[in-house]
Design a protein around this motif. Structure first.
Motif, PDB file in Angstrom:
ATOM      1  N   THR A  90       0.832  -1.203   0.000  1.00 42.57           N
ATOM      2  CA  THR A  90       0.000   0.000   0.000  1.00 42.57           C
ATOM      3  C   THR A  90       0.865   1.251   0.000  1.00 42.57           C
ATOM      4  OG1 THR A  90      -1.850  -1.087   1.135  1.00 42.57           O
ATOM      5  CG2 THR A  90      -1.701   1.321   1.319  1.00 42.57           C
ATOM      6  N   ALA A  91       0.650   2.109  -0.985  1.00 39.48           N
ATOM      7  CA  ALA A  91       1.462   3.321  -1.140  1.00 39.48           C
ATOM      8  C   ALA A  91       0.953   4.116  -2.325  1.00 39.48           C
ATOM      9  CB  ALA A  91       2.928   2.950  -1.370  1.00 39.48           C
ATOM     10  N   ALA A  92       1.448   5.327  -2.437  1.00 36.57           N
ATOM     11  CA  ALA A  92       1.306   6.091  -3.669  1.00 36.57           C
ATOM     12  C   ALA A  92       2.447   5.685  -4.584  1.00 36.57           C
ATOM     13  CB  ALA A  92       1.341   7.585  -3.393  1.00 36.57           C
ATOM     14  N   TYR A  93       2.124   5.340  -5.806  1.00 40.40           N
ATOM     15  CA  TYR A  93       3.125   4.888  -6.779  1.00 40.40           C
ATOM     16  C   TYR A  93       3.360   5.996  -7.796  1.00 40.40           C
ATOM     17  CZ  TYR A  93       3.126   0.163  -4.933  1.00 40.40           C
ATOM     18  OH  TYR A  93       3.287  -0.930  -4.116  1.00 40.40           O
ATOM     19  N   TYR A  94       4.624   6.272  -8.030  1.00 39.77           N
ATOM     20  CA  TYR A  94       5.029   7.358  -8.924  1.00 39.77           C
ATOM     21  C   TYR A  94       5.887   6.832 -10.066  1.00 39.77           C
ATOM     22  CZ  TYR A  94       3.694  10.333  -4.988  1.00 39.77           C
ATOM     23  OH  TYR A  94       3.009  10.955  -3.973  1.00 39.77           O
ATOM     24  N   CYS A  95       5.652   7.379 -11.221  1.00 45.61           N
ATOM     25  CA  CYS A  95       6.438   7.078 -12.400  1.00 45.61           C
ATOM     26  C   CYS A  95       7.536   8.149 -12.534  1.00 45.61           C
ATOM     27  CB  CYS A  95       5.510   7.109 -13.612  1.00 45.61           C
ATOM     28  SG  CYS A  95       6.294   6.936 -15.209  1.00 45.61           S
ATOM     29  N   LYS A  96       8.717   7.715 -12.890  1.00 44.08           N
ATOM     30  CA  LYS A  96       9.815   8.644 -13.121  1.00 44.08           C
ATOM     31  C   LYS A  96      10.482   8.347 -14.446  1.00 44.08           C
ATOM     32  CE  LYS A  96      14.085   8.487 -11.753  1.00 44.08           C
ATOM     33  NZ  LYS A  96      15.347   8.418 -10.952  1.00 44.08           N
ATOM     34  N   ALA A  97      10.812   9.414 -15.156  1.00 48.74           N
ATOM     35  CA  ALA A  97      11.550   9.294 -16.413  1.00 48.74           C
ATOM     36  C   ALA A  97      12.868  10.034 -16.272  1.00 48.74           C
ATOM     37  CB  ALA A  97      10.740   9.877 -17.560  1.00 48.74           C
ATOM     38  N   TYR A  98      13.928   9.431 -16.772  1.00 55.06           N
ATOM     39  CA  TYR A  98      15.210  10.123 -16.865  1.00 55.06           C
ATOM     40  C   TYR A  98      15.470  10.398 -18.340  1.00 55.06           C
ATOM     41  CZ  TYR A  98      20.151  11.135 -17.115  1.00 55.06           C
ATOM     42  OH  TYR A  98      21.352  11.739 -17.385  1.00 55.06           O
ATOM     43  N   SER A  99      15.538  11.700 -18.654  1.00 58.39           N
ATOM     44  CA  SER A  99      15.762  12.100 -20.035  1.00 58.39           C
ATOM     45  C   SER A  99      17.245  12.344 -20.248  1.00 58.39           C
ATOM     46  CB  SER A  99      14.976  13.379 -20.352  1.00 58.39           C
ATOM     47  OG  SER A  99      15.314  13.843 -21.643  1.00 58.39           O
ATOM     48  N   PRO A 100      17.907  11.554 -21.078  1.00 57.38           N
ATOM     49  CA  PRO A 100      19.344  11.745 -21.283  1.00 57.38           C
ATOM     50  C   PRO A 100      19.665  13.001 -22.076  1.00 57.38           C
ATOM     51  CG  PRO A 100      18.535  10.047 -22.755  1.00 57.38           C
ATOM     52  CD  PRO A 100      17.396  10.414 -21.861  1.00 57.38           C
ATOM     53  N   ASN A 101      18.698  13.534 -22.791  1.00 56.16           N
ATOM     54  CA  ASN A 101      18.945  14.733 -23.602  1.00 56.16           C
ATOM     55  C   ASN A 101      19.321  15.921 -22.733  1.00 56.16           C
ATOM     56  OD1 ASN A 101      18.392  13.300 -25.865  1.00 56.16           O
ATOM     57  ND2 ASN A 101      16.309  14.044 -26.085  1.00 56.16           N
ATOM     58  N   ASN A 102      18.580  16.117 -21.655  1.00 55.56           N
ATOM     59  CA  ASN A 102      18.866  17.247 -20.773  1.00 55.56           C
ATOM     60  C   ASN A 102      19.254  16.803 -19.371  1.00 55.56           C
ATOM     61  OD1 ASN A 102      16.417  16.375 -19.843  1.00 55.56           O
ATOM     62  ND2 ASN A 102      15.297  18.242 -20.338  1.00 55.56           N
ATOM     63  N   ARG A 103      19.447  15.483 -19.202  1.00 51.85           N
ATOM     64  CA  ARG A 103      19.915  14.927 -17.926  1.00 51.85           C
ATOM     65  C   ARG A 103      19.019  15.335 -16.769  1.00 51.85           C
ATOM     66  NH1 ARG A 103      26.491  15.806 -18.565  1.00 51.85           N
ATOM     67  NH2 ARG A 103      26.654  14.814 -20.607  1.00 51.85           N
ATOM     68  N   ARG A 104      17.719  15.215 -16.985  1.00 55.70           N
ATOM     69  CA  ARG A 104      16.757  15.583 -15.948  1.00 55.70           C
ATOM     70  C   ARG A 104      15.825  14.436 -15.648  1.00 55.70           C
ATOM     71  NH1 ARG A 104      13.420  20.981 -16.504  1.00 55.70           N
ATOM     72  NH2 ARG A 104      12.526  19.929 -14.694  1.00 55.70           N
ATOM     73  N   ASP A 105      15.372  14.426 -14.394  1.00 56.12           N
ATOM     74  CA  ASP A 105      14.321  13.504 -13.976  1.00 56.12           C
ATOM     75  C   ASP A 105      12.981  14.218 -14.047  1.00 56.12           C
ATOM     76  OD1 ASP A 105      16.324  12.041 -11.316  1.00 56.12           O
ATOM     77  OD2 ASP A 105      15.976  11.342 -13.366  1.00 56.12           O
ATOM     78  N   TYR A 106      11.971  13.468 -14.449  1.00 55.12           N
ATOM     79  CA  TYR A 106      10.602  13.972 -14.464  1.00 55.12           C
ATOM     80  C   TYR A 106       9.723  12.981 -13.713  1.00 55.12           C
ATOM     81  CZ  TYR A 106      12.309  16.992 -18.192  1.00 55.12           C
ATOM     82  OH  TYR A 106      13.028  17.904 -18.920  1.00 55.12           O
ATOM     83  N   TRP A 107       8.749  13.536 -12.990  1.00 57.59           N
ATOM     84  CA  TRP A 107       7.879  12.714 -12.155  1.00 57.59           C
ATOM     85  C   TRP A 107       6.420  12.870 -12.541  1.00 57.59           C
ATOM     86  CZ3 TRP A 107       9.690   9.444  -8.331  1.00 57.59           C
ATOM     87  CH2 TRP A 107      11.026   9.597  -7.963  1.00 57.59           C
ATOM     88  N   GLY A 108       5.677  11.782 -12.387  1.00 60.53           N
ATOM     89  CA  GLY A 108       4.239  11.849 -12.530  1.00 60.53           C
ATOM     90  C   GLY A 108       3.599  12.301 -11.231  1.00 60.53           C
ATOM     91  N   GLN A 109       2.276  12.372 -11.238  1.00 67.63           N
ATOM     92  CA  GLN A 109       1.549  12.899 -10.088  1.00 67.63           C
ATOM     93  C   GLN A 109       1.228  11.815  -9.063  1.00 67.63           C
ATOM     94  OE1 GLN A 109       0.155  12.007 -12.881  1.00 67.63           O
ATOM     95  NE2 GLN A 109      -1.648  10.827 -12.283  1.00 67.63           N
ATOM     96  N   GLY A 110       1.417  10.578  -9.446  1.00 68.46           N
ATOM     97  CA  GLY A 110       1.201   9.460  -8.528  1.00 68.46           C
ATOM     98  C   GLY A 110      -0.178   8.843  -8.660  1.00 68.46           C
ATOM     99  N   THR A 111      -0.239   7.561  -8.332  1.00 71.64           N
ATOM    100  CA  THR A 111      -1.512   6.847  -8.286  1.00 71.64           C
ATOM    101  C   THR A 111      -1.510   5.981  -7.028  1.00 71.64           C
ATOM    102  OG1 THR A 111      -3.043   5.421  -9.529  1.00 71.64           O
ATOM    103  CG2 THR A 111      -0.696   4.908  -9.709  1.00 71.64           C
ATOM    104  N   LEU A 112      -2.637   5.957  -6.338  1.00 72.26           N
ATOM    105  CA  LEU A 112      -2.697   5.307  -5.036  1.00 72.26           C
ATOM    106  C   LEU A 112      -3.088   3.843  -5.172  1.00 72.26           C
ATOM    107  CD1 LEU A 112      -2.460   5.746  -1.983  1.00 72.26           C
ATOM    108  CD2 LEU A 112      -4.893   6.311  -1.967  1.00 72.26           C
ATOM    109  N   VAL A 113      -2.313   3.001  -4.514  1.00 70.21           N
ATOM    110  CA  VAL A 113      -2.607   1.570  -4.445  1.00 70.21           C
ATOM    111  C   VAL A 113      -2.869   1.216  -2.983  1.00 70.21           C
ATOM    112  CG1 VAL A 113      -1.664  -0.755  -4.726  1.00 70.21           C
ATOM    113  CG2 VAL A 113      -1.247   0.999  -6.475  1.00 70.21           C
ATOM    114  N   THR A 114      -4.022   0.632  -2.733  1.00 68.57           N
ATOM    115  CA  THR A 114      -4.390   0.208  -1.382  1.00 68.57           C
ATOM    116  C   THR A 114      -4.683  -1.276  -1.402  1.00 68.57           C
ATOM    117  OG1 THR A 114      -5.362   2.379  -0.914  1.00 68.57           O
ATOM    118  CG2 THR A 114      -5.940   0.581   0.565  1.00 68.57           C
ATOM    119  N   VAL A 115      -3.964  -2.013  -0.580  1.00 70.51           N
ATOM    120  CA  VAL A 115      -4.154  -3.460  -0.479  1.00 70.51           C
ATOM    121  C   VAL A 115      -4.748  -3.752   0.893  1.00 70.51           C
ATOM    122  CG1 VAL A 115      -3.108  -5.734  -0.663  1.00 70.51           C
ATOM    123  CG2 VAL A 115      -2.142  -3.792  -1.941  1.00 70.51           C
ATOM    124  N   SER A 116      -6.005  -4.153   0.888  1.00 74.06           N
ATOM    125  CA  SER A 116      -6.710  -4.348   2.152  1.00 74.06           C
ATOM    126  C   SER A 116      -7.889  -5.277   1.950  1.00 74.06           C
ATOM    127  CB  SER A 116      -7.189  -3.006   2.696  1.00 74.06           C
ATOM    128  OG  SER A 116      -7.980  -3.190   3.864  1.00 74.06           O
TER     129      SER A 116
END
Length: 117
Positions: A90-116
């Motif tokens: 159970t957590a908020a799950y986030y996607c991350k991209a590393y762009s080699p063109n500008n050497r930056r990380d980008y993040w998504g807004q997250g999606t919540l997963v609940t296991v119960s």
């Protein structure tokens, strides 16, 4: 403008499955390393799984054998298939991209997963 849009989170019972998706725009997806992170309440964000532009994968020990990361470069999308889910997933799950063109990380807004039950 770079955008990462996650989807697929929700409530699932222990032992169940979910598939998360992250669609990217604004980056050269095929050249970007992608990863899924998660953050549980009161805990630090941790790497769950990563996949390189060449398709090599790695996982945190607690999800090995249960989660699978994959990518579809035609759809600019990375996936996280999660099987045999446990309450501790159970957590908020986030996607991350590393762009080699500008050497930056980008993040998504997250999606919540609940296991119960």
């Amino acid at each position: 403008q770079v955008q990462l849009v996650e989807s697929g989170g929700g409530l699932v019972q222990p032992g169940g499955s979910l598939r998360l998706s992250c669609e990217a725009s604004g980056i050269i997806f095929s050249m970007s390393a992608m990863a899924w992170y998660r953050q549980a309440p009161g805990k630090q964000r941790e790497l769950v799984a990563g996949i390189t532009s060449g398709g090599s994968t790695r996982y945190v020990g607690s999800v090995k054998g249960r989660f699978t990361i994959s990518r579809d470069n035609h759809k600019n999308t990375v996936y996280l298939q999660m099987n045999n889910l446990k309450p501790e997933d159970t957590a908020a799950y986030y996607c991350k991209a590393y762009s080699p063109n500008n050497r930056r990380d980008y993040w998504g807004q997250g999606t919540l997963v609940t296991v119960s039950s």
